[in-house]
Design an enzyme around this catalytic site. Structure first.
Site, PDB file in Angstrom:
ATOM      1  CE1 TYR A 234      -3.550   2.637   0.446  1.00 30.07           C
ATOM      2  CE2 TYR A 234      -2.430   3.255   2.483  1.00 30.07           C
ATOM      3  CZ  TYR A 234      -3.380   3.513   1.507  1.00 30.07           C
ATOM      4  OH  TYR A 234      -4.157   4.646   1.580  1.00 30.07           O
TER       5      TYR A 234
ATOM      6  CE  LYS B 104      -3.449   5.612  -1.628  1.00 27.72           C
ATOM      7  NZ  LYS B 104      -4.442   6.343  -2.448  1.00 27.72           N
TER       8      LYS B 104
HETATM    9  O1  NJP Z   1     -12.164   4.380   1.469  1.00 26.68           O
HETATM   10  P1  NJP Z   1     -13.565   3.674   1.126  1.00 26.68           P
HETATM   11  P2  NJP Z   1     -11.746   5.909   1.598  1.00 26.68           P
HETATM   12  N1  NJP Z   1     -12.678   1.098  -9.347  1.00 26.68           N
HETATM   13  O2  NJP Z   1     -13.262   2.231   1.116  1.00 26.68           O
HETATM   14  C1  NJP Z   1     -13.734   2.981  -4.712  1.00 26.68           C
HETATM   15  C2  NJP Z   1      -7.185   7.071   0.648  1.00 26.68           C
HETATM   16  N2  NJP Z   1      -6.841   7.085   2.060  1.00 26.68           N
HETATM   17  O3  NJP Z   1     -12.833   6.822   1.258  1.00 26.68           O
HETATM   18  O4  NJP Z   1     -15.898   0.660  -6.504  1.00 26.68           O
HETATM   19  C3  NJP Z   1     -13.407   2.179  -8.991  1.00 26.68           C
HETATM   20  O5  NJP Z   1     -14.627   4.185   2.025  1.00 26.68           O
HETATM   21  C4  NJP Z   1     -14.872   2.434  -3.865  1.00 26.68           C
HETATM   22  O6  NJP Z   1     -16.026   2.287  -4.668  1.00 26.68           O
HETATM   23  P3  NJP Z   1     -16.607   0.867  -5.209  1.00 26.68           P
HETATM   24  C5  NJP Z   1      -7.407   5.700   0.076  1.00 26.68           C
HETATM   25  O7  NJP Z   1      -6.186   5.036  -0.220  1.00 26.68           O
HETATM   26  C6  NJP Z   1      -7.743   6.715   3.003  1.00 26.68           C
HETATM   27  O8  NJP Z   1     -11.078   6.071   2.893  1.00 26.68           O
HETATM   28  O9  NJP Z   1     -18.060   1.147  -5.379  1.00 26.68           O
HETATM   29  N3  NJP Z   1     -13.573   2.568  -7.729  1.00 26.68           N
HETATM   30  C7  NJP Z   1     -15.101   3.560  -2.889  1.00 26.68           C
HETATM   31  O10 NJP Z   1     -15.970   4.527  -3.439  1.00 26.68           O
HETATM   32  C8  NJP Z   1      -8.201   6.032  -1.162  1.00 26.68           C
HETATM   33  O11 NJP Z   1      -7.368   6.378  -2.240  1.00 26.68           O
HETATM   34  C9  NJP Z   1      -7.362   6.704   4.349  1.00 26.68           C
HETATM   35  O12 NJP Z   1     -16.279  -0.158  -4.180  1.00 26.68           O
HETATM   36  C10 NJP Z   1     -13.003   1.822  -6.764  1.00 26.68           C
HETATM   37  C11 NJP Z   1     -13.730   4.170  -2.719  1.00 26.68           C
HETATM   38  O13 NJP Z   1     -12.905   3.685  -3.815  1.00 26.68           O
HETATM   39  C12 NJP Z   1      -9.016   7.264  -0.743  1.00 26.68           C
HETATM   40  O14 NJP Z   1      -8.404   7.746   0.438  1.00 26.68           O
HETATM   41  C13 NJP Z   1      -6.080   7.066   4.704  1.00 26.68           C
HETATM   42  C14 NJP Z   1     -12.239   0.686  -7.057  1.00 26.68           C
HETATM   43  C15 NJP Z   1     -13.081   3.753  -1.416  1.00 26.68           C
HETATM   44  O15 NJP Z   1     -13.875   4.179  -0.370  1.00 26.68           O
HETATM   45  C16 NJP Z   1     -10.472   6.997  -0.472  1.00 26.68           C
HETATM   46  O16 NJP Z   1     -10.607   5.952   0.483  1.00 26.68           O
HETATM   47  C17 NJP Z   1      -5.198   7.428   3.719  1.00 26.68           C
HETATM   48  C18 NJP Z   1     -12.084   0.339  -8.409  1.00 26.68           C
HETATM   49  N4  NJP Z   1     -11.372  -0.724  -8.777  1.00 26.68           N
HETATM   50  C19 NJP Z   1      -5.585   7.436   2.412  1.00 26.68           C
HETATM   51  N5  NJP Z   1     -11.809   0.140  -5.892  1.00 26.68           N
HETATM   52  C20 NJP Z   1      -8.288   6.305   5.448  1.00 26.68           C
HETATM   53  N6  NJP Z   1      -9.576   6.148   5.189  1.00 26.68           N
HETATM   54  O17 NJP Z   1      -7.853   6.158   6.595  1.00 26.68           O
HETATM   55  C21 NJP Z   1     -12.295   0.923  -4.909  1.00 26.68           C
HETATM   56  O18 NJP Z   1      -3.961   7.765   4.090  1.00 26.68           O
HETATM   57  N7  NJP Z   1     -13.012   1.930  -5.420  1.00 26.68           N
END
Ligand code: NJP
Length: 249
Positions: A155, A159
């Protein structure tokens, strides 16, 4: 002026909060393109945002598949094609294992979503932005891309790849009016941990024991603030974490 904002991973967490925040800041005078795999969730969010006046196009999109990204752009309705703001937010961590124990498919999926998908989205959108000589690109990175930690090797590597790709693109576009920004969150309470632990809610709930994580809105506020600076101001990188995490950065 009405902007068109494209957000990946808009079906949950930070992406959803960014969509809501953009609509609120624009008083509903905005066009949104919301993409994620769970189209049902996007439809629900779209209904709510339309009630606030926004125009919304939703698309089920798996950013892991380059051909699907091409098809997604080709299918955009004509009035949603000129993207003013791209938010590359889709991303995930899978598992907390030492490097030697991480499954090949998890390595591939993390790189496909966090890196390859983000690169292709960026490349595609840059072409139109260059023609119009304007636009904002926001990459959602992570503090994990700045400081690696045990159990997060892949991960963190994804990033860190986002960060170095983004730095180069920013420099390539320096003589244009396209701004390239990155936001690096620390711990944010979303579905991120649930996904990380393969849907195990008990394990996911233990991640934030002992401290209070940020809310998705905390991150969305910063993204929308950065994009609303006057054209000459580039907030290149915003590192935003809960105070309890300060020592680890
Ligand atoms: O996570 P989550 P976050 N194609 O799981 C989508 C970064 N970040 O909001 O496809 C298209 O609630 C998934 O949608 P679905 C993290 O690395 C977080 O926290 O419908 N979309 C959902 O909408 C990420 O880059 C933390 O399942 C895809 C979304 O991504 C960003 O913040 C800390 C997909 C994920 O929502 C948003 O994460 C940090 C695909 N193949 C960085 N796979 C933290 N939360 O602590 C997934 O340092 N998605």
């Amino acid at each position: 002026e009405q902007k068109t904002v494209l957000i990946t991973g808009a079906s949950a967490g930070i992406g959803e909060a960014i969509a809501r925040e953009f609509v609120e800041a624009a008083g509903g005078n905005i066009r949104l393109v919301l993409a994620a795999r769970r189209a049902d969730r996007l439809a629900e969010l779209s209904q709510q945002l339309k009630q606030s006046g926004a125009q919304v196009h939703t698309a089920g999109l798996d950013v892991n598949d380059g051909a699907k990204i091409d098809a997604f752009f080709a299918a955009l309705p004509s009035d949603y094609r000129d993207i003013d703001v791209l938010v590359n937010n889709a991303g995930k961590a899978l598992g907390v294992e030492h490097a030697g124990n991480i499954r090949d498919e998890d390595v591939e999926e993390m790189f496909a979503t966090n890196v390859l998908g983000l690169i292709k989205m960026t490349q595609t959108v840059i072409r139109g932005m260059k023609e119009r000589n304007s636009g904002d690109i926001v990459q959602v990175g992570s503090i994990a891309g700045i400081e690696s930690y045990p159990g997060g090797s892949i991960y963190c590597a994804t990033k860190s790849a986002v960060r170095s790709f983004t730095q180069a693109v920013r420099k390539e576009l320096i003589s244009t009016k396209i701004r390239v920004m990155e936001i690096d969150p620390g711990a944010v309470e979303t579905e991120f941990s649930l996904v990380r632990f393969g849907g195990d809610a008990t394990k996911a709930s233990k991640v934030y024991e002992g401290y209070e994580p940020l809310s998705a809105k905390d991150i969305a506020d910063v993204v929308v603030f950065n994009c609303s600076r006057r054209a000459n101001v580039v907030v290149a990188e915003s590192v935003v974490f809960p105070s309890a995490q300060a020592g680890s950065y």
